[in-house]
Design an enzyme around this catalytic site. Structure first.
Site, PDB file in Angstrom:
ATOM      1  N   SER A   1       2.541  -2.314  -3.399  1.00  7.26           N
ATOM      2  CA  SER A   1       2.402  -3.764  -3.251  1.00  7.26           C
ATOM      3  C   SER A   1       2.991  -4.484  -4.447  1.00  7.26           C
ATOM      4  O   SER A   1       2.517  -4.349  -5.576  1.00  7.26           O
ATOM      5  CB  SER A   1       0.931  -4.154  -3.109  1.00  7.26           C
ATOM      6  OG  SER A   1       0.803  -5.557  -3.275  1.00  7.26           O
TER       7      SER A   1
ATOM      8  N   GLY B   1      -0.153 -15.900   0.386  1.00  7.07           N
ATOM      9  CA  GLY B   1      -0.726 -14.734  -0.286  1.00  7.07           C
ATOM     10  C   GLY B   1      -0.056 -14.466  -1.622  1.00  7.07           C
ATOM     11  O   GLY B   1      -0.714 -14.109  -2.606  1.00  7.07           O
TER      12      GLY B   1
ATOM     13  N   ASP C   1       8.421  -7.069   5.637  1.00  6.11           N
ATOM     14  CA  ASP C   1       8.340  -8.387   6.301  1.00  6.11           C
ATOM     15  C   ASP C   1       9.280  -8.498   7.504  1.00  6.11           C
ATOM     16  O   ASP C   1       9.205  -9.464   8.268  1.00  6.11           O
ATOM     17  CB  ASP C   1       8.649  -9.507   5.300  1.00  6.11           C
ATOM     18  CG  ASP C   1       7.578  -9.596   4.213  1.00  6.11           C
ATOM     19  OD1 ASP C   1       6.454  -9.106   4.447  1.00  6.11           O
ATOM     20  OD2 ASP C   1       7.867 -10.139   3.134  1.00  6.11           O
TER      21      ASP C   1
ATOM     22  N   ARG D   1      -7.663 -12.602   3.907  1.00  9.77           N
ATOM     23  CA  ARG D   1      -6.806 -11.496   3.433  1.00  9.77           C
ATOM     24  C   ARG D   1      -7.438 -10.826   2.208  1.00  9.77           C
ATOM     25  O   ARG D   1      -8.101 -11.477   1.396  1.00  9.77           O
ATOM     26  CB  ARG D   1      -5.395 -12.022   3.137  1.00  9.77           C
ATOM     27  CG  ARG D   1      -4.732 -12.495   4.437  1.00  9.77           C
ATOM     28  CD  ARG D   1      -3.354 -13.025   4.213  1.00  9.77           C
ATOM     29  NE  ARG D   1      -2.438 -11.991   3.761  1.00  9.77           N
ATOM     30  CZ  ARG D   1      -1.168 -12.224   3.425  1.00  9.77           C
ATOM     31  NH1 ARG D   1      -0.687 -13.456   3.476  1.00  9.77           N
ATOM     32  NH2 ARG D   1      -0.391 -11.240   3.044  1.00  9.77           N
TER      33      ARG D   1
ATOM     34  N   GLN E   1       2.835  -7.581  -4.891  1.00 11.78           N
ATOM     35  CA  GLN E   1       1.930  -8.643  -5.327  1.00 11.78           C
ATOM     36  C   GLN E   1       0.919  -8.105  -6.334  1.00 11.78           C
ATOM     37  O   GLN E   1       0.629  -8.751  -7.341  1.00 11.78           O
ATOM     38  CB  GLN E   1       1.234  -9.262  -4.115  1.00 11.78           C
ATOM     39  CG  GLN E   1       2.239  -9.978  -3.206  1.00 11.78           C
ATOM     40  CD  GLN E   1       1.614 -10.590  -1.978  1.00 11.78           C
ATOM     41  OE1 GLN E   1       0.435 -10.382  -1.712  1.00 11.78           O
ATOM     42  NE2 GLN E   1       2.397 -11.332  -1.229  1.00 11.78           N
TER      43      GLN E   1
END
Ligand code: S3P
Length: 422
Positions: free
Chosen positions: A157, A85, A307, A113, A159
């Site tokens: 996030s 991802g 995580d 996702r 990302q």
């Protein structure tokens, strides 16, 4: 007194992805020492190679000889990013900025996702996307003239934030990203190490005037706290153990597991703390811990340990009372629906759990008797490693639907677990 065992766990996945990507658009060569070579990071490496980056990859280091921004080329085929991802979301920003056409795809899990979270802001910045209904990969990306953005993220996030910052390197307009809670800040730290002007606020990041990256330096990738977490919990739950995990990344946006250890009464110490390239690093010593207390995870703590929730759930089994984990709805969108994967497997072990839309409660008990069970990893590396850790620490009889997925982030995991278990 337990004999101390030392271990340097797998290198940091987030930092490895970012060093490879940023070096590929910097001017000058960058030597990356101790990169993580795992399923996910090798996908990033192959992706930038297929876009023409000059990479020399050796066993302990990587040299990326960057030619500056706008030097990447259109690959002549679709890029398959497997399970990763981070590769897909961050590369989307980079590809868009480079102005090239690329199609990104992944495995069954990655193509399920959510990608709308990056497609939406990056489209506003002038990047064109075609995608499957609902915002799923494969993504066809065509870069364009990048415009500035002031983006207020609805979820924390890294990302999303990183994809915007990477695209934002290709405009002189204002680029500002804010988020409801601070997510990992490696992209902004590393941009600074490459000489880019970045203003880092409490929950926001703004790009400054200089947006060119200068290479000609070395980066040491520290050990990954998300990988160290398995052995930290292993030591805490085992009898007569003491382990020192070396060179662990202790950035405050990643070290939330230590806050949980404080609440749960896990005994640990941080040694040899230092700062390298704007990142905090140190050795973490954890010893067998008793009298474990239940804990609560919610709010701004969540992105700091997102995580680690699977392995933290293993710790909760042995705490004396109900541990409550909330505000983790996004766990349903990871490599598997992790709320479901955790609750399903804990239930099979005979642990009482109550599942909510955005979290779960675990009814812990220090004297619990774990049932033998078949663990369904849902092909998720962190679920597999968490339950393998439980098996090693408590000598319970488990079998696994698969363990191949651990190659995603930690190819040497079983060797390291065996070393610490004996
Ligand atoms: C990552 C950010 C987190 C994390 C993932 C790695 C990164 O995802 O869960 O494993 O390297 O930026 P989100 O940004 O989606 O929260």
């Amino acid at each position: 007194m337990a004999k101390v065992k030392y271990l340097r766990v797998a290198s940091d996945k987030s930092i490895t992805h970012r060093t490879i990507m940023l070096s590929s658009i910097a001017k000058g060569s960058v030597k990356i020492n101790y990169p993580l070579y795992s399923g996910d990071t090798v996908k990033t490496l192959k992706a930038i190679e297929s876009m023409g980056a000059d990479v020399e990859s050796q066993s302990g280091f990587l040299i990326v000889d960057g030619k500056g921004k706008k030097s990447l080329k259109e690959p002549n085929d679709v890029i398959d990013l497997g399970n990763s991802g981070t590769s897909m979301r961050l590369l989307s920003g980079l590809i868009g900025g480079e102005g090239i056409f690329v199609v990104l795809t992944g495995d069954n899990s990655l193509n399920r996702r959510p990608m709308m979270r990056i497609i939406e802001p990056l489209s506003r910045m002038g990047i064109s996307f075609l995608y499957r209904f609902g915002g799923y990969a494969p993504l066809a990306i065509k870069g364009g003239d990048i415009k500035g953005i002031s983006y207020e993220g609805k979820i924390a996030s890294a990302q999303v934030k990183s994809a915007i910052l990477l695209a934002g390197l290709y405009t002189t307009d204002d680029v500002l990203v804010s988020e409801p809670a601070k997510s990992r800040d490696h992209t902004e730290n590393m941009l600074r190490a490459f000489g880019v002007d970045v203003e880092i606020g409490d929950k926001s990041v703004k790009l400054g005037n200089n947006r060119d990256l200068i290479g000609d330096f070395e980066i040491n990738v520290p050990a990954d706290i998300s990988s160290a977490a398995y052995f930290m919990v292993h030591a805490a739950l085992s009898k007569d153990k003491s382990v020192i995990l070396r060179d662990v990344l202790l950035n405050a946006t990643r070290s939330g597991i230590l806050d949980v250890f404080d609440m749960a009464n896990v005994k640990y110490e941080i040694l040899n703390e230092r700062i390298e390239n704007y990142e905090r690093i140190g050795d973490v010593e954890v010893v067998s811990s008793y009298g474990l207390r239940p804990f609560e995870i919610n709010g701004s703590l969540v992105p700091r340990l997102i995580d680690e929730i699977p392995i933290i759930s293993i710790l909760a089994i042995f705490c004396d009372g109900i541990s409550k984990i909330r505000d983790v709805y996004d766990l349903r969108k990871k490599e598997s629906d992790r709320i479901k994967s955790i609750c399903y497997n804990l239930t099979r072990l005979g642990v009482k759990v109550v599942e909510y839309e955005d979290g779960f409660d675990i009814y812990g008990n220090p004297n619990i008797k774990i049932n033998p069970a078949l663990i369904d990893t849902h092909k998720d590396h962190r679920i597999a490693m968490s339950f393998l850790t439980l098996q090693a620490a408590k000598d319970v009889n488990l079998s696994f639907s698969e363990t191949h997925s651990i190659l995603t982030s930690y190819p040497n995991f079983m060797d390291h677990l065996n070393y610490l278990s004996t």
